[in-house]
Design an enzyme around this catalytic site. Structure first.
Site, PDB file in Angstrom:
ATOM      1  N   ASP A 110       0.843  -1.197   0.000  1.00 15.12           N
ATOM      2  CA  ASP A 110       0.000   0.000   0.000  1.00 15.12           C
ATOM      3  C   ASP A 110       0.883   1.253   0.000  1.00 15.12           C
ATOM      4  OD1 ASP A 110      -3.056   0.770   0.570  1.00 15.12           O
ATOM      5  OD2 ASP A 110      -1.843   1.980   1.921  1.00 15.12           O
ATOM      6  N   ARG A 111       0.789   2.119   0.990  1.00 14.72           N
ATOM      7  CA  ARG A 111       1.616   3.335   1.029  1.00 14.72           C
ATOM      8  C   ARG A 111       3.103   2.996   1.017  1.00 14.72           C
ATOM      9  NH1 ARG A 111      -1.387   6.744  -0.916  1.00 14.72           N
ATOM     10  NH2 ARG A 111      -0.062   8.434  -0.152  1.00 14.72           N
ATOM     11  N   HIS A 155     -11.255   8.162  -0.043  1.00 16.18           N
ATOM     12  CA  HIS A 155     -10.286   8.713   0.907  1.00 16.18           C
ATOM     13  C   HIS A 155      -9.131   9.405   0.187  1.00 16.18           C
ATOM     14  CE1 HIS A 155      -8.875   4.794  -0.283  1.00 16.18           C
ATOM     15  NE2 HIS A 155      -7.708   4.972   0.303  1.00 16.18           N
ATOM     16  N   HIS A 275      -7.161  -7.026   1.049  1.00 21.16           N
ATOM     17  CA  HIS A 275      -6.082  -6.071   0.815  1.00 21.16           C
ATOM     18  C   HIS A 275      -4.884  -6.330   1.726  1.00 21.16           C
ATOM     19  CE1 HIS A 275      -4.108  -2.281  -0.078  1.00 21.16           C
ATOM     20  NE2 HIS A 275      -4.275  -1.839   1.161  1.00 21.16           N
TER      21      HIS A 275
END
Length: 295
Positions: A110-111, A155, A275
């Site tokens: 992810d990030r 988001h 996820h």
């Protein structure tokens, strides 16, 4: 007691003039750094890290702005550079060097995967292998989000807004906001037990301005940096492994093709889980990382 990764030692390592990272280190052998995603901390790697530590030195930091790492204030006049992925990638390289490693493998979720990609582009001499879990490169993320399908990324748009409103909105119901993603992005609710969930929520609740700044950068300065690389033909030179949920077809794009444009030496695999695959399918993640390191 705060949860920790079993068998790992914890330290605080300065990586920039104003930033010290909280880092868990375990194992021995060639180094592998694991970068966490949203809304998590280094604890998301607790299963994977222990397994990899049987073969490698495993380095698990909290990213700047997250967890127990420092959270410098966003410099509004600097165009988002404080939380640019370029800055966070430099943190990762500085961390590895501080621990005695000039070259290392890097995996991100992810990030953290966005940081890893930027590290691979900016520091090819340092990154030997790169793994990305369940994210597209930033430019591609924005390219594929359109119409009602983009609602899943609300988001991204919320936190892209100028400083003030998104921070206030999220702080007003932080546990509900961050808990929403822990709920809807997980297929196996048991993969994030109560103590880990509480740690994620507490860390996120204490990090709203810096988390928003991280996302805001990805709608601004990160796009500028990625576009410059794409226009210049800069690519990831190291072996790359990508693990993604089976969401590409559902959203109407070819994720593997988009990745191949960035990574000529690519293995792209679909994983049947939610996820948070390092927590839901840690065995598959460990196998993929170990396979990557043989290339």
């Amino acid at each position: 007691m705060h949860p920790t990764i079993p068998g790992f030692t914890y330290q605080r390592v300065p990586v920039a003039d104003d930033v010290t990272l909280n880092v868990a280190v375990g194992g021995s052998g060639s180094p592998v750094m694991l970068l966490h995603g949203f809304p998590q901390t280094h604890l998301m790697w607790r299963h994977v890290a222990v397994e990899l530590a049987a073969h490698h030195t495993v380095i698990c930091p909290d990213l700047r702005g997250y967890g127990a790492s420092d959270k410098p204030a966003e410099d509004a006049g600097a165009g988002g550079v404080t939380y640019a992925k370029r800055t966070m990638a430099a943190d990762a390289v500085a961390l590895a060097r501080a621990l005695g490693h000039d070259r290392f493998a890097l995996a991100g979720h992810d990030r953290g995967a966005l940081v890893a990609i930027r590290a691979g582009l900016d520091h090819p001499e340092a990154i030997t292998h790169l793994a990305s879990l369940d994210v597209l490169p930033i430019l591609d993320t924005w390219d594929v989000m359109h119409g009602t399908g983009a609602a899943v990324g609300f988001h991204l748009y919320l936190m892209a807004q100028p400083p003030g409103l998104p921070e206030r909105m999220i702080e007003a119901s932080a546990d509900e906001f961050f808990g929403h993603f822990l709920d809807i992005w997980t297929r196996d609710a048991g993969a994030i037990p109560a103590d880990i969930r509480a740690a994620y929520l507490a860390a996120s609740r204490a990090s709203v301005p810096s988390v928003v700044a991280d996302y805001r950068a990805s709608a601004g300065i990160d796009v500028v940096h990625d576009r410059a690389d794409r226009d210049a033909g800069n690519r990831l030179r190291m072996p790359v492994t990508v693990l993604q949920q089976d969401w590409g077809a559902a959203l109407g794009f070819d994720a593997a093709a988009r990745w191949r444009a960035w990574a000529p030496d690519l293995r792209h695999t679909t994983v049947s889980c939610g996820h948070f695959m390092a927590e839901e399918a840690p065995e598959e993640v460990v196998k993929a990382v170990l396979d990557l390191l043989t290339r």
